[in-house]
Write a protein that holds these residues in place. Structure first.
Motif, PDB file in Angstrom:
ATOM      1  N   UNK A   1      -3.469  34.865  44.491  1.00 30.94           N
ATOM      2  CA  UNK A   1      -2.814  36.142  44.249  1.00 30.94           C
ATOM      3  C   UNK A   1      -1.304  35.939  44.236  1.00 30.94           C
ATOM      4  N   UNK A   2      -0.665  36.214  43.104  1.00 33.15           N
ATOM      5  CA  UNK A   2       0.786  36.104  43.016  1.00 33.15           C
ATOM      6  C   UNK A   2       1.451  37.228  43.800  1.00 33.15           C
ATOM      7  N   UNK A   3       2.473  36.863  44.560  1.00 37.09           N
ATOM      8  CA  UNK A   3       3.229  37.851  45.315  1.00 37.09           C
ATOM      9  C   UNK A   3       4.470  38.207  44.507  1.00 37.09           C
ATOM     10  N   UNK A   4       4.394  39.334  43.797  1.00 34.60           N
ATOM     11  CA  UNK A   4       5.460  39.745  42.889  1.00 34.60           C
ATOM     12  C   UNK A   4       6.393  40.729  43.600  1.00 34.60           C
ATOM     13  N   UNK A   5       7.668  40.361  43.633  1.00 32.38           N
ATOM     14  CA  UNK A   5       8.650  41.094  44.420  1.00 32.38           C
ATOM     15  C   UNK A   5       9.865  41.419  43.556  1.00 32.38           C
ATOM     16  N   UNK A   6      10.355  42.656  43.671  1.00 31.25           N
ATOM     17  CA  UNK A   6      11.638  43.024  43.090  1.00 31.25           C
ATOM     18  C   UNK A   6      12.739  42.839  44.119  1.00 31.25           C
ATOM     19  N   UNK A   7      13.926  42.471  43.666  1.00 31.29           N
ATOM     20  CA  UNK A   7      15.025  42.180  44.591  1.00 31.29           C
ATOM     21  C   UNK A   7      16.311  42.800  44.058  1.00 31.29           C
ATOM     22  N   UNK A   8      17.005  43.527  44.923  1.00 37.64           N
ATOM     23  CA  UNK A   8      18.326  44.054  44.590  1.00 37.64           C
ATOM     24  C   UNK A   8      19.213  43.864  45.807  1.00 37.64           C
ATOM     25  N   UNK A   9      20.430  43.360  45.564  1.00 41.04           N
ATOM     26  CA  UNK A   9      21.388  43.119  46.640  1.00 41.04           C
ATOM     27  C   UNK A   9      22.549  44.110  46.502  1.00 41.04           C
ATOM     28  N   UNK A  10      23.038  44.634  47.640  1.00 38.87           N
ATOM     29  CA  UNK A  10      24.051  45.677  47.631  1.00 38.87           C
ATOM     30  C   UNK A  10      25.276  45.273  48.456  1.00 38.87           C
ATOM     31  N   UNK A  11      26.442  45.660  47.975  1.00 37.47           N
ATOM     32  CA  UNK A  11      27.683  45.438  48.706  1.00 37.47           C
ATOM     33  C   UNK A  11      28.764  46.393  48.209  1.00 37.47           C
ATOM     34  N   UNK A  12      29.764  46.617  49.033  1.00 36.24           N
ATOM     35  CA  UNK A  12      30.793  47.621  48.739  1.00 36.24           C
ATOM     36  C   UNK A  12      31.831  47.098  47.745  1.00 36.24           C
ATOM     37  N   UNK A  13      32.339  47.990  46.944  1.00 38.87           N
ATOM     38  CA  UNK A  13      33.217  47.630  45.835  1.00 38.87           C
ATOM     39  C   UNK A  13      34.478  46.900  46.289  1.00 38.87           C
ATOM     40  N   UNK A  14      34.924  47.142  47.501  1.00 36.43           N
ATOM     41  CA  UNK A  14      36.155  46.520  47.984  1.00 36.43           C
ATOM     42  C   UNK A  14      35.946  45.159  48.653  1.00 36.43           C
ATOM     43  N   UNK A  15      34.671  44.766  48.852  1.00 36.98           N
ATOM     44  CA  UNK A  15      34.395  43.439  49.399  1.00 36.98           C
ATOM     45  C   UNK A  15      34.578  42.404  48.295  1.00 36.98           C
ATOM     46  N   UNK A  16      35.242  41.293  48.559  1.00 36.62           N
ATOM     47  CA  UNK A  16      35.416  40.276  47.512  1.00 36.62           C
ATOM     48  C   UNK A  16      34.093  39.912  46.852  1.00 36.62           C
ATOM     49  N   UNK A  17      34.057  40.020  45.541  1.00 28.19           N
ATOM     50  CA  UNK A  17      32.813  39.855  44.799  1.00 28.19           C
ATOM     51  C   UNK A  17      32.234  38.455  44.960  1.00 28.19           C
ATOM     52  N   UNK A  18      33.098  37.447  45.140  1.00 24.63           N
ATOM     53  CA  UNK A  18      32.601  36.078  45.300  1.00 24.63           C
ATOM     54  C   UNK A  18      31.754  35.957  46.560  1.00 24.63           C
ATOM     55  N   UNK A  19      32.183  36.619  47.628  1.00 22.57           N
ATOM     56  CA  UNK A  19      31.411  36.581  48.871  1.00 22.57           C
ATOM     57  C   UNK A  19      30.073  37.291  48.707  1.00 22.57           C
ATOM     58  N   UNK A  20      30.071  38.446  48.052  1.00 23.89           N
ATOM     59  CA  UNK A  20      28.820  39.165  47.830  1.00 23.89           C
ATOM     60  C   UNK A  20      27.862  38.344  46.975  1.00 23.89           C
ATOM     61  N   UNK A  21      28.380  37.693  45.955  1.00 22.94           N
ATOM     62  CA  UNK A  21      27.516  36.854  45.114  1.00 22.94           C
ATOM     63  C   UNK A  21      26.932  35.694  45.910  1.00 22.94           C
ATOM     64  N   UNK A  22      27.744  35.121  46.784  1.00 20.10           N
ATOM     65  CA  UNK A  22      27.269  34.024  47.615  1.00 20.10           C
ATOM     66  C   UNK A  22      26.106  34.492  48.501  1.00 20.10           C
ATOM     67  N   UNK A  23      26.266  35.664  49.098  1.00 18.66           N
ATOM     68  CA  UNK A  23      25.218  36.185  49.983  1.00 18.66           C
ATOM     69  C   UNK A  23      23.981  36.594  49.191  1.00 18.66           C
ATOM     70  N   UNK A  24      24.198  37.154  48.015  1.00 22.58           N
ATOM     71  CA  UNK A  24      23.093  37.472  47.111  1.00 22.58           C
ATOM     72  C   UNK A  24      22.287  36.221  46.798  1.00 22.58           C
ATOM     73  N   UNK A  25      22.950  35.162  46.414  1.00 20.62           N
ATOM     74  CA  UNK A  25      22.275  33.932  46.011  1.00 20.62           C
ATOM     75  C   UNK A  25      21.507  33.312  47.174  1.00 20.62           C
ATOM     76  N   UNK A  26      22.092  33.378  48.353  1.00 19.99           N
ATOM     77  CA  UNK A  26      21.440  32.778  49.518  1.00 19.99           C
ATOM     78  C   UNK A  26      20.164  33.539  49.878  1.00 19.99           C
ATOM     79  N   UNK A  27      20.232  34.858  49.871  1.00 15.77           N
ATOM     80  CA  UNK A  27      19.050  35.667  50.188  1.00 15.77           C
ATOM     81  C   UNK A  27      17.971  35.487  49.127  1.00 15.77           C
ATOM     82  N   UNK A  28      18.371  35.464  47.865  1.00 20.18           N
ATOM     83  CA  UNK A  28      17.402  35.258  46.787  1.00 20.18           C
ATOM     84  C   UNK A  28      16.736  33.892  46.923  1.00 20.18           C
TER      85      UNK A  28
END
Length: 452
Positions: A1-28
């Motif tokens: 049985x395939x475990x199919x999951x949707x993923x969305x990462x959230x962060x505030x507009x004033x947080x440096x985007x590079x840091x949010x992308x880094x955290x997004x990638x790590x969680x994914x």
């Protein structure tokens, strides 16, 4: 049985985007590492026109996910998250707060738990089906909690397409093995389909003799016989299994239960132990005797959660610190320790019995049983250590009486007395390992009362 999951990462507009992308990638990466099939909705910030939120929704449209992971990488105003999640309020959600990190002896944070603690009560108020988890600085990712929730959500989804076959109904006029059809379909999702013994008997004449011969050969070459057995008994078991198999293949059943005492034994003169064993071998279905539909549905739940072919066992004796559980007939190969061992034996008026006397695997177990009572579904669950039992036998067998497949379970999530006051059926379903958290998540998202 395939475990199919949707993923969305959230962060505030004033947080440096590079840091949010880094955290997004790590969680994914964590989710991918758990073996899920993940569709990434991307990184969402609270931009004024909801461009990133709407882009995430567009990416996930039409994806047949079992659950959505709502990952919070930093403070995020609640409205930006709800813009995405409300499209998926019908799907279980994992609200997952990431955490800060240490740098030069100082804690650095993007205020993830400011975001999650604002979201958690909002999710509850909106009646979302969700679980809240969080990372802790310097600690491993909570992968056990993630996997428990995703496994539970996947079980919930799989049940809506599941079918159980029952040959006959209410063997021995038992009460606890019955089911209520409309609530079963509406609440649990399983379709239960009846099957008459006559269909099995009629199918016997349509079998391919070569397939029957192959089945007899398989049994003789792969099972260990403790004493000689008449080939006619083996052939009869193979024929019954292949005849029932025609219906299994036609209807796509994942689990089956047969009328045992009042059917196969009484009307056919053939105890169905080897039939059950062969049904598992040929068709990879879950099996339980005595028209135990509720037991079969419990097996499906436990299979989807654990990934195992889960056996049914039956209570025989209670002790101060343990319970003796076993089976009077068969145990699936997946739960067998060593060779599949069988014994031609007589019990009562039956002298054509081929009894499974295999040893059952020991280890840590989760035992579960679904019941329907007072208009509500309830799941009784406990965990413990399963050991090889003391020497014993059931009264009525010819001497030397065989020791039936069995375990002695020492519960650690409850006392024997507490177990006894909540036990829900003579049959229980056993999975190897601790799946208590996944079952807790499953019961919560299914609105099933959990008794532990």
């Amino acid at each position: 049985m395939k475990k199919k999951v949707g993923f969305v990462c959230f962060g505030e507009v004033n947080t440096p985007i590079e840091r949010l992308r880094m955290k997004h990638d790590e969680a994914l990466g964590i989710l991918n590492g758990l073996g899920y099939e993940v569709l990434d909705g991307g990184l969402v910030i609270d931009d004024e026109k909801y461009e990133t939120a709407d882009a995430a929704v567009a990416k996930l449209v039409g994806y047949d996910m079992a659950a959505m992971v709502v990952c919070v990488a930093g403070w995020i105003p609640t409205h930006a998250v709800i813009r995405v999640t409300d499209h998926y309020r019908h799907i279980p959600m994992l609200l997952w707060g990431l955490c800060g990190w240490m740098e030069k002896g100082r804690l650095i944070t993007t205020a993830e738990q400011a975001g999650t603690t604002a979201l958690r009560p909002a999710f509850e108020a909106l009646d979302y089906n969700f679980k809240y988890i969080y990372n802790i600085v310097g600690e491993p990712y909570p992968t056990d909690k993630i996997d428990a929730f995703i496994s539970a959500a996947c079980a919930r989804k799989a049940l809506r397409d599941a079918r159980v076959g029952t040959m006959g109904y209410r063997d021995m006029l038992l009460y606890g093995t019955q089911f209520e059809g409309q609530s079963m379909r509406a609440k649990i999702g399983v379709e239960v389909e009846p099957y008459e013994m006559l269909e099995m008997v009629q199918a016997l004449d349509t079998l391919d003799p070569a397939a029957v011969a192959d089945g007899v050969k398989f049994v003789k070459e792969n099972w260990v016989f403790e004493k000689p057995c008449d080939d006619k008994i083996i052939e009869s078991g193979v024929k019954y299994a292949l005849a029932i198999g025609k219906k299994i293949e036609a209807r796509g059943w994942e689990a089956i239960t047969l009328i045992d005492v009042d059917g196969m034994k009484k009307l056919c003169g053939f105890p169905p132990a080897m039939v059950f064993m062969l049904l598992e071998h040929y068709y990879n279905v879950l099996t339980v005797p005595e028209n135990d539909v509720m037991g079969a549905v419990t097996q499906l739940i436990m299979k989807y959660i654990s990934g195992q072919i889960v056996p049914y066992l039956e209570y025989y004796e209670f002790f101060k610190d343990s319970m003796l559980i076993g089976v009077p007939d068969f145990v699936p190969k997946a739960a067998t320790m060593g060779d599949v061992t069988v014994l031609p034996a007589a019990f009562g008026l039956l002298n054509t019995s081929l009894l499974n006397v295999s040893k059952v695997k020991t280890g840590y177990v989760t035992c579960a049983r679904l019941i329907y009572m007072h208009g509500k579904y309830r799941m009784h669950v406990y965990t413990g250590e399963a050991k090889s039992p003391l020497p014993w036998n059931e009264f009525g067998w010819d001497d030397p009486a065989p020791q039936l497949p069995s375990l002695q379970v020492y519960p650690d999530s409850c006392t024997v007395e507490a177990f006894a006051q909540n036990v829900s059926c003579q049959h229980v379903i056993v999975a190897y390992g601790d799946y208590s958290e996944a079952i807790r998540d499953f019961c919560r998202m299914m609105d099933i009362d959990l008794v532990m």
